[in-house]
Design a protein around this motif. Structure first.
Motif, PDB file in Angstrom:
ATOM      1  N   GLU A   1      -2.730  13.198   4.068  1.00  0.00           N
ATOM      2  CA  GLU A   1      -1.873  11.806   3.494  1.00  0.00           C
ATOM      3  C   GLU A   1      -2.792  10.894   3.031  1.00  0.00           C
ATOM      4  O   GLU A   1      -3.865  10.553   3.738  1.00  0.00           O
ATOM      5  CB  GLU A   1      -1.247  11.203   4.965  1.00  0.00           C
ATOM      6  CG  GLU A   1      -0.617   9.930   4.766  1.00  0.00           C
ATOM      7  CD  GLU A   1      -0.178   9.279   6.074  1.00  0.00           C
ATOM      8  OE1 GLU A   1      -0.654   8.224   6.388  1.00  0.00           O
ATOM      9  OE2 GLU A   1       1.100   9.626   6.353  1.00  0.00           O
TER      10      GLU A   1
ATOM     11  N   ARG B   1      -4.812  -1.042  -1.460  1.00  0.00           N
ATOM     12  CA  ARG B   1      -4.003  -1.974  -1.232  1.00  0.00           C
ATOM     13  C   ARG B   1      -4.069  -3.136  -2.234  1.00  0.00           C
ATOM     14  O   ARG B   1      -5.085  -3.537  -2.992  1.00  0.00           O
ATOM     15  CB  ARG B   1      -4.537  -2.634   0.111  1.00  0.00           C
ATOM     16  CG  ARG B   1      -3.537  -3.842   0.794  1.00  0.00           C
ATOM     17  CD  ARG B   1      -4.114  -4.415   2.005  1.00  0.00           C
ATOM     18  NE  ARG B   1      -4.041  -3.444   2.866  1.00  0.00           N
ATOM     19  CZ  ARG B   1      -3.150  -2.907   3.736  1.00  0.00           C
ATOM     20  NH1 ARG B   1      -1.865  -3.691   3.574  1.00  0.00           N
ATOM     21  NH2 ARG B   1      -2.835  -2.001   4.523  1.00  0.00           N
TER      22      ARG B   1
ATOM     23  N   GLY C   1       5.270   0.646  -2.781  1.00  0.00           N
ATOM     24  CA  GLY C   1       4.459   1.103  -1.283  1.00  0.00           C
ATOM     25  C   GLY C   1       5.539   0.843  -0.379  1.00  0.00           C
ATOM     26  O   GLY C   1       6.099  -0.437  -0.372  1.00  0.00           O
TER      27      GLY C   1
ATOM     28  N   VAL D   1       0.869  -1.132  -0.098  1.00  0.00           N
ATOM     29  CA  VAL D   1      -0.020   0.168   0.035  1.00  0.00           C
ATOM     30  C   VAL D   1       1.070   1.119  -0.056  1.00  0.00           C
ATOM     31  O   VAL D   1       2.029   1.091   0.706  1.00  0.00           O
ATOM     32  CB  VAL D   1      -1.046  -0.007   1.116  1.00  0.00           C
ATOM     33  CG1 VAL D   1      -0.268   0.008   2.556  1.00  0.00           C
ATOM     34  CG2 VAL D   1      -1.992   1.166   1.044  1.00  0.00           C
ATOM     35  N   ASP D   2       0.694   2.174  -0.859  1.00  0.00           N
ATOM     36  CA  ASP D   2       1.434   3.421  -1.145  1.00  0.00           C
ATOM     37  C   ASP D   2       0.727   4.615  -0.271  1.00  0.00           C
ATOM     38  O   ASP D   2      -0.482   4.727  -0.265  1.00  0.00           O
ATOM     39  CB  ASP D   2       1.647   3.677  -2.453  1.00  0.00           C
ATOM     40  CG  ASP D   2       2.656   4.887  -2.517  1.00  0.00           C
ATOM     41  OD1 ASP D   2       3.635   4.988  -1.664  1.00  0.00           O
ATOM     42  OD2 ASP D   2       2.584   5.525  -3.744  1.00  0.00           O
ATOM     43  N   THR D   3       1.630   5.456   0.215  1.00  0.00           N
ATOM     44  CA  THR D   3       1.056   6.626   0.943  1.00  0.00           C
ATOM     45  C   THR D   3       1.530   7.965   0.080  1.00  0.00           C
ATOM     46  O   THR D   3       2.693   7.806  -0.304  1.00  0.00           O
ATOM     47  CB  THR D   3       1.141   6.734   2.359  1.00  0.00           C
ATOM     48  OG1 THR D   3       2.220   6.658   2.766  1.00  0.00           O
ATOM     49  CG2 THR D   3       0.465   5.642   3.013  1.00  0.00           C
TER      50      THR D   3
ATOM     51  N   VAL E   1      -3.934   7.342   0.666  1.00  0.00           N
ATOM     52  CA  VAL E   1      -3.385   6.109   0.774  1.00  0.00           C
ATOM     53  C   VAL E   1      -3.972   5.449  -0.293  1.00  0.00           C
ATOM     54  O   VAL E   1      -5.332   5.490  -0.822  1.00  0.00           O
ATOM     55  CB  VAL E   1      -3.998   5.235   2.038  1.00  0.00           C
ATOM     56  CG1 VAL E   1      -3.607   3.958   2.148  1.00  0.00           C
ATOM     57  CG2 VAL E   1      -3.338   6.046   3.569  1.00  0.00           C
ATOM     58  N   SER E   2      -3.024   4.593  -1.164  1.00  0.00           N
ATOM     59  CA  SER E   2      -3.530   4.112  -2.465  1.00  0.00           C
ATOM     60  C   SER E   2      -4.399   2.745  -1.840  1.00  0.00           C
ATOM     61  O   SER E   2      -4.411   2.386  -0.873  1.00  0.00           O
ATOM     62  CB  SER E   2      -2.139   3.747  -3.171  1.00  0.00           C
ATOM     63  OG  SER E   2      -1.743   2.484  -2.570  1.00  0.00           O
TER      64      SER E   2
END
Length: 362
Positions: free
Chosen positions: A293, A298, A340, A53-55, A295-296
């Motif tokens: 922030e 998951r 991520g 998961v990317d932020t 979040v992509s």
């Protein structure tokens, strides 16, 4: 591959190109093969099977929902104006012209015609009657689309209490319909100044706090309606929120990106993103800068390696250097997916969890 989830791909390419000049040997087709006369990599990292998961942190502004403009419907001299920051509820004035108030009522349909006994039936009549009932007028009045004699009596009683001429007729010099309670953010008229029909008078918003982000279109995959976000407010307070609106039209921007990560050269494009906070922040500042922030989505159960394990291949694309027993290595062309936490999703022939891949020595 999930290309919508590949964030910062240009940065990955730069990292890979900076630390290696390796290329696929042989016919240049990109097939895997042994790298001859080469000792093992200076350092290795395992191929992991995990979720990614990317932020990303972007800049936004703490504001209020539903900004709109209120125009005057009366000619004369302005004698009173609600102060900036004032919250105006149903039945209360927004400003006064020649001491006669413009009253706020709730509704989504503009007052596009004068309402009085004899007008044709319509939803604007029902909207007026609903407000009169809510304000305590018209005990004998039925809330419907018809402007009856009972409606006229209710209007006259309301006008008397509001300081308006008791005409039984309601027009845009007396009432403005807005969806809900309004907060005054800007007064375009001032006491002693002129007022005329159609002249902009106030800018108002709703009272619900939200965060607005002009999000770079390249990061649009981070903004999914209903997704959670974390907002850092002025003073360091952190609150959670939910993305409630994502624009569908890209707007040009010459700022190089909200988060300052762009080159600043030329024009980019952004989409509007609104985030509703789960609790009302302590600060009452409007347009206060905040950090958001995002979040992509998951990505689950994929093979992943550190981003720095990627090698830029001479003919294009990426590979990883797989360390084998006996100090030998082989180069495997890979396809990249999601990023991520410093890791990147990879897929390629013969790759498996637990293998070791080369990384730059720290």
């Amino acid at each position: 591959m999930r290309k919508a989830l590949v964030f910062g791909g240009a940065g990955v390419l730069a990292i890979a190109a900076a630390w290696t000049a390796l290329s696929v040997t042989g016919d240049g087709s990109g097939s895997t093969g042994a790298v001859a006369a080469r000792s093992g990599p200076a350092a290795t990292a395992p191929v992991e099977r995990r979720d990614l998961v990317d932020t990303k942190t972007v800049q936004g502004a703490l504001t209020y929902s539903g900004e709109r403009e209120v125009v005057s419907g009366a000619s004369g001299i302005v004698t009173w104006v609600a102060k900036e920051g004032a919250v105006v509820r149903r039945g209360r004035p927004l400003f006064k012209v020649d001491r006669k108030p413009l009253i706020l009522m709730y509704g989504t349909l503009p007052l596009y015609r004068a309402l009085q006994q004899g007008v044709s039936d319509g939803p604007d009549v029902r909207q007026l009657e609903r407000n009169l009932k809510a304000l305590g007028y018209g005990d004998e009045m039925t809330v419907d689309d018809h402007f009856s004699y009972a409606t006229r009596l209710a209007v006259e009683e309301w006008q008397d209490d509001a300081g308006l001429p008791e005409t039984g007729r309601v027009d845009s010099a007396q009432v403005v319909f807005l969806p809900a309670t309004a907060r005054v953010t800007d007064a375009k008229i001032e006491v002693g100044g002129p007022s005329s029909p159609g002249r902009p008078a106030l800018t108002v918003t709703g009272v619900r706090r939200l965060v607005h982000v002009d999000l770079d279109t390249e990061d649009q995959a981070l903004a999914r309606k209903g997704a959670k976000a974390t907002v850092e407010l002025p003073g360091g307070e952190r609150v959670t929120g939910k993305i409630t609106s994502v624009g569908t039209v890209a707007e040009s921007s010459s700022s190089g990106g909200q988060d300052g990560g762009g080159s600043g050269e030329g024009e980019g494009s952004t989409v509007d993103v609104d985030i509703t906070l789960v609790k009302t922040p302590k600060t009452r500042l409007d347009k206060a800068p905040v950090e958001v922030e995002l979040v992509s989505e998951r990505v689950e159960n994929v093979l992943a390696v550190p981003v720095e394990a990627l090698l830029a291949l001479r003919e294009g694309g990426f590979g990883v250097e797989v360390a084998e027993d006996g100090g030998r290595t082989r180069l495997v062309r890979v396809e990249t997916g999601a990023f991520g936490g410093g890791l990147v999703e990879i897929s390629g022939e013969g790759l498996a969890e637990g293998m070791k891949v080369g990384v730059p020595a720290s």
